[in-house]
Design a protein around this motif. Structure first.
Motif, PDB file in Angstrom:
ATOM      1  N   TRP A  29       0.193  -1.511   4.003  1.00 43.79           N
ATOM      2  CA  TRP A  29       0.117  -2.866   4.052  1.00 43.79           C
ATOM      3  C   TRP A  29       0.121  -3.560   5.646  1.00 43.79           C
ATOM      4  N   SER A  30      -1.059  -3.736   6.267  1.00 47.81           N
ATOM      5  CA  SER A  30      -1.193  -4.213   7.626  1.00 47.81           C
ATOM      6  C   SER A  30      -1.077  -5.596   7.855  1.00 47.81           C
ATOM      7  N   ILE A  31      -0.877  -6.362   6.770  1.00 48.21           N
ATOM      8  CA  ILE A  31      -0.750  -7.914   6.785  1.00 48.21           C
ATOM      9  C   ILE A  31      -2.338  -8.562   6.919  1.00 48.21           C
ATOM     10  N   GLY A  32      -3.270  -7.815   7.295  1.00 49.17           N
ATOM     11  CA  GLY A  32      -4.676  -8.458   7.705  1.00 49.17           C
ATOM     12  C   GLY A  32      -5.158  -9.038   6.385  1.00 49.17           C
ATOM     13  N   LYS A  33      -6.414  -9.652   6.529  1.00 50.38           N
ATOM     14  CA  LYS A  33      -7.254 -10.165   5.484  1.00 50.38           C
ATOM     15  C   LYS A  33      -7.671  -9.106   4.480  1.00 50.38           C
ATOM     16  N   ASP A  34      -8.071  -7.887   5.017  1.00 47.42           N
ATOM     17  CA  ASP A  34      -8.445  -6.930   3.846  1.00 47.42           C
ATOM     18  C   ASP A  34      -7.203  -6.423   3.191  1.00 47.42           C
ATOM     19  N   SER A  35      -6.002  -6.183   3.969  1.00 48.86           N
ATOM     20  CA  SER A  35      -5.102  -5.662   3.445  1.00 48.86           C
ATOM     21  C   SER A  35      -4.450  -6.490   2.280  1.00 48.86           C
ATOM     22  N   ASN A  36      -4.511  -8.036   2.535  1.00 48.98           N
ATOM     23  CA  ASN A  36      -3.982  -8.933   1.662  1.00 48.98           C
ATOM     24  C   ASN A  36      -4.664  -8.795   0.269  1.00 48.98           C
ATOM     25  N   VAL A  37      -6.220  -8.888   0.662  1.00 48.64           N
ATOM     26  CA  VAL A  37      -7.063  -8.741  -0.622  1.00 48.64           C
ATOM     27  C   VAL A  37      -6.847  -7.580  -1.553  1.00 48.64           C
ATOM     28  N   MET A  38      -6.461  -6.378  -0.912  1.00 47.67           N
ATOM     29  CA  MET A  38      -6.082  -5.197  -1.631  1.00 47.67           C
ATOM     30  C   MET A  38      -4.914  -5.494  -2.307  1.00 47.67           C
ATOM     31  N   LEU A  39      -3.755  -6.117  -1.597  1.00 48.44           N
ATOM     32  CA  LEU A  39      -2.431  -6.413  -2.333  1.00 48.44           C
ATOM     33  C   LEU A  39      -2.690  -6.983  -3.343  1.00 48.44           C
ATOM     34  N   TRP A  40      -3.520  -8.205  -3.421  1.00 48.34           N
ATOM     35  CA  TRP A  40      -3.866  -9.149  -4.484  1.00 48.34           C
ATOM     36  C   TRP A  40      -4.295  -8.448  -5.731  1.00 48.34           C
ATOM     37  N   CYS A  41      -5.259  -7.418  -5.465  1.00 50.95           N
ATOM     38  CA  CYS A  41      -6.012  -6.741  -6.547  1.00 50.95           C
ATOM     39  C   CYS A  41      -4.727  -5.698  -7.154  1.00 50.95           C
ATOM     40  N   ALA A  42      -4.086  -5.038  -6.443  1.00 57.24           N
ATOM     41  CA  ALA A  42      -2.870  -4.391  -7.023  1.00 57.24           C
ATOM     42  C   ALA A  42      -2.061  -5.326  -7.873  1.00 57.24           C
ATOM     43  N   ARG A  43      -1.600  -6.342  -7.426  1.00 57.18           N
ATOM     44  CA  ARG A  43      -0.752  -7.185  -8.150  1.00 57.18           C
ATOM     45  C   ARG A  43      -1.452  -7.458  -9.450  1.00 57.18           C
ATOM     46  N   LYS A  44      -2.758  -7.811  -9.498  1.00 56.59           N
ATOM     47  CA  LYS A  44      -3.398  -7.889 -10.833  1.00 56.59           C
ATOM     48  C   LYS A  44      -3.566  -6.807 -11.529  1.00 56.59           C
ATOM     49  N   ALA A  45      -3.648  -5.599 -10.884  1.00 52.83           N
ATOM     50  CA  ALA A  45      -3.920  -4.366 -11.685  1.00 52.83           C
ATOM     51  C   ALA A  45      -2.232  -4.065 -12.596  1.00 52.83           C
ATOM     52  N   PHE A  46      -1.403  -4.492 -11.917  1.00 53.34           N
ATOM     53  CA  PHE A  46      -0.002  -3.999 -12.780  1.00 53.34           C
ATOM     54  C   PHE A  46       0.827  -5.455 -13.247  1.00 53.34           C
ATOM     55  N   PHE A  47      -0.204  -6.414 -13.394  1.00 55.50           N
ATOM     56  CA  PHE A  47       0.293  -7.688 -13.872  1.00 55.50           C
ATOM     57  C   PHE A  47       1.448  -8.357 -13.183  1.00 55.50           C
ATOM     58  N   GLY A  48       1.234  -8.449 -11.845  1.00 59.29           N
ATOM     59  CA  GLY A  48       2.367  -8.967 -10.822  1.00 59.29           C
ATOM     60  C   GLY A  48       3.225  -8.173 -10.029  1.00 59.29           C
ATOM     61  N   HIS A  49       3.507  -7.119 -10.521  1.00 58.02           N
ATOM     62  CA  HIS A  49       4.557  -5.969 -10.158  1.00 58.02           C
ATOM     63  C   HIS A  49       3.914  -4.984  -9.803  1.00 58.02           C
ATOM     64  N   ILE A  50       4.012  -4.615  -8.518  1.00 53.91           N
ATOM     65  CA  ILE A  50       3.343  -3.164  -8.027  1.00 53.91           C
ATOM     66  C   ILE A  50       4.454  -2.232  -7.925  1.00 53.91           C
ATOM     67  N   PRO A  51       3.982  -1.071  -8.766  1.00 55.90           N
ATOM     68  CA  PRO A  51       5.077   0.042  -9.072  1.00 55.90           C
ATOM     69  C   PRO A  51       5.087   1.161  -7.902  1.00 55.90           C
ATOM     70  N   PHE A  52       4.671   0.838  -6.812  1.00 54.82           N
ATOM     71  CA  PHE A  52       4.727   1.938  -5.600  1.00 54.82           C
ATOM     72  C   PHE A  52       5.173   0.969  -4.360  1.00 54.82           C
ATOM     73  N   PRO A  53       5.828   1.576  -3.454  1.00 58.02           N
ATOM     74  CA  PRO A  53       6.130   0.979  -2.210  1.00 58.02           C
ATOM     75  C   PRO A  53       5.231   0.702  -1.309  1.00 58.02           C
ATOM     76  N   LEU A  54       5.140  -0.159  -0.608  1.00 56.71           N
ATOM     77  CA  LEU A  54       4.124  -0.552   0.485  1.00 56.71           C
ATOM     78  C   LEU A  54       4.693  -0.211   1.814  1.00 56.71           C
ATOM     79  N   LEU A  55       3.664   0.268   2.736  1.00 58.74           N
ATOM     80  CA  LEU A  55       4.222   0.849   4.110  1.00 58.74           C
ATOM     81  C   LEU A  55       3.775   0.132   5.079  1.00 58.74           C
ATOM     82  N   ASN A  56       4.777  -0.389   5.988  1.00 59.65           N
ATOM     83  CA  ASN A  56       4.221  -1.359   6.932  1.00 59.65           C
ATOM     84  C   ASN A  56       4.700  -0.628   8.223  1.00 59.65           C
ATOM     85  N   ILE A  57       3.704  -0.178   9.339  1.00 59.79           N
ATOM     86  CA  ILE A  57       3.859   0.275  10.582  1.00 59.79           C
ATOM     87  C   ILE A  57       3.909  -0.725  11.767  1.00 59.79           C
ATOM     88  N   ASP A  58       5.337  -0.838  12.181  1.00 58.41           N
ATOM     89  CA  ASP A  58       5.637  -1.855  13.113  1.00 58.41           C
ATOM     90  C   ASP A  58       5.462  -1.253  14.715  1.00 58.41           C
TER      91      ASP A  58
END
Length: 264
Positions: A29-58
């Motif tokens: 999860w980079s926080i960018g526009k593409d990454s947020n669309v992907m995250l949105w689709c993942a939430r839809k895929a699992f009915f709001g709960h994402i069953p795996f961790p998100l990695l953010n490189i700081d």
């Protein structure tokens, strides 16, 4: 189903297939526009709960607005976000140009975070139309145990038949947005009302089309201060999406070298 429905359906299928086939899975999860669309689709895929961790490189060089957005959305959506740091730029390959060397820190930080979590698969939000080297990618892309990518030896993916059987020790990158375009991202973001970092919207005649570290990312000339205005601007713009990324203006092979080493 309209065009956006088809895109969404395919992406959700890919994310679910990755979760079904890969034992230790995470999403970048980079926080960018593409990454947020992907995250949105993942939430839809699992009915709001994402069953795996998100990695953010700081890199500790992001915009303040990016950090604020990350922390707010993490709480609002109850996300399991694992934040990893990056080594100093002095430890990177000194033969790389300056901006590419700075970007390489993210690759090193990502590799370390993957190793710490023993992840065998990583979902990432890259698109084929964004950059030439990314056009060589597959949806299910095998990497070596050290996460290096042999872009000359990729499995065929005809008619959306994805290869999900890989030898033991293979690390797999999964790209559910490869078939999207920049315009698709904005049209879908508008339709779904997906939250965004405000830097994408014009202020004082400038806006960011792509977000990276503050010292190697620059805004482009624009008066598009709404999603509708951005969509209209993209219909006629001749400016490349990554025009504000310093590393894209360096040596021709530097980006390919980074990608082969695991950069996303």
């Amino acid at each position: 189903m309209d065009h956006l429905d088809v895109l969404e359906s395919k992406s959700i299928y890919i994310i679910r297939e990755a979760f079904n086939r890969i034992d230790k899975l995470a999403m970048l999860w980079s926080i960018g526009k593409d990454s947020n669309v992907m995250l949105w689709c993942a939430r839809k895929a699992f009915f709001g709960h994402i069953p795996f961790p998100l990695l953010n490189i700081d890199t500790e060089k992001k915009f303040a607005e990016v950090y604020e957005f990350r922390d707010r959305i993490t709480k609002e959506w109850n996300l399991d976000v694992r934040i990893g740091g990056c080594p100093p730029v002095e430890e990177m390959d000194q033969s790389l140009p300056p901006a590419a060397r700075s970007a390489a820190r993210k690759t090193a930080g990502l590799k370390r975070l993957i190793a710490e979590g023993s992840y065998t698969g990583l979902i990432a939000g890259i698109r084929r139309d964004e950059e030439g080297t990314r056009a060589k990618e597959r949806v299910f892309s095998p990497r070596s145990e050290t996460n290096t990518w042999n872009f000359r030896d990729q499995p065929p993916e005809f008619w959306d038949q994805f290869n999900t059987e890989f030898a033991p020790g293979t690390h797999v990158r999964v790209h559910p947005l490869l078939h999207w375009t920049e315009m698709d991202i904005w049209l879908y973001t508008r339709r779904e009302n997906i939250p965004l970092v405000p830097l994408y919207f014009a202020k004082d005649g400038k806006r960011y089309r792509s977000l990276g570290d503050q010292d190697i990312t620059f805004p482009v000339d624009s008066n598009a201060d709404t999603i509708d205005a951005i969509i209209e601007e993209l219909k006629y713009s001749k400016v490349a999406e990554r025009a504000g990324r310093a590393m894209d203006h360096e040596a021709e092979d530097s980006f390919e070298r980074l990608r082969a080493d695991g950069y996303l």
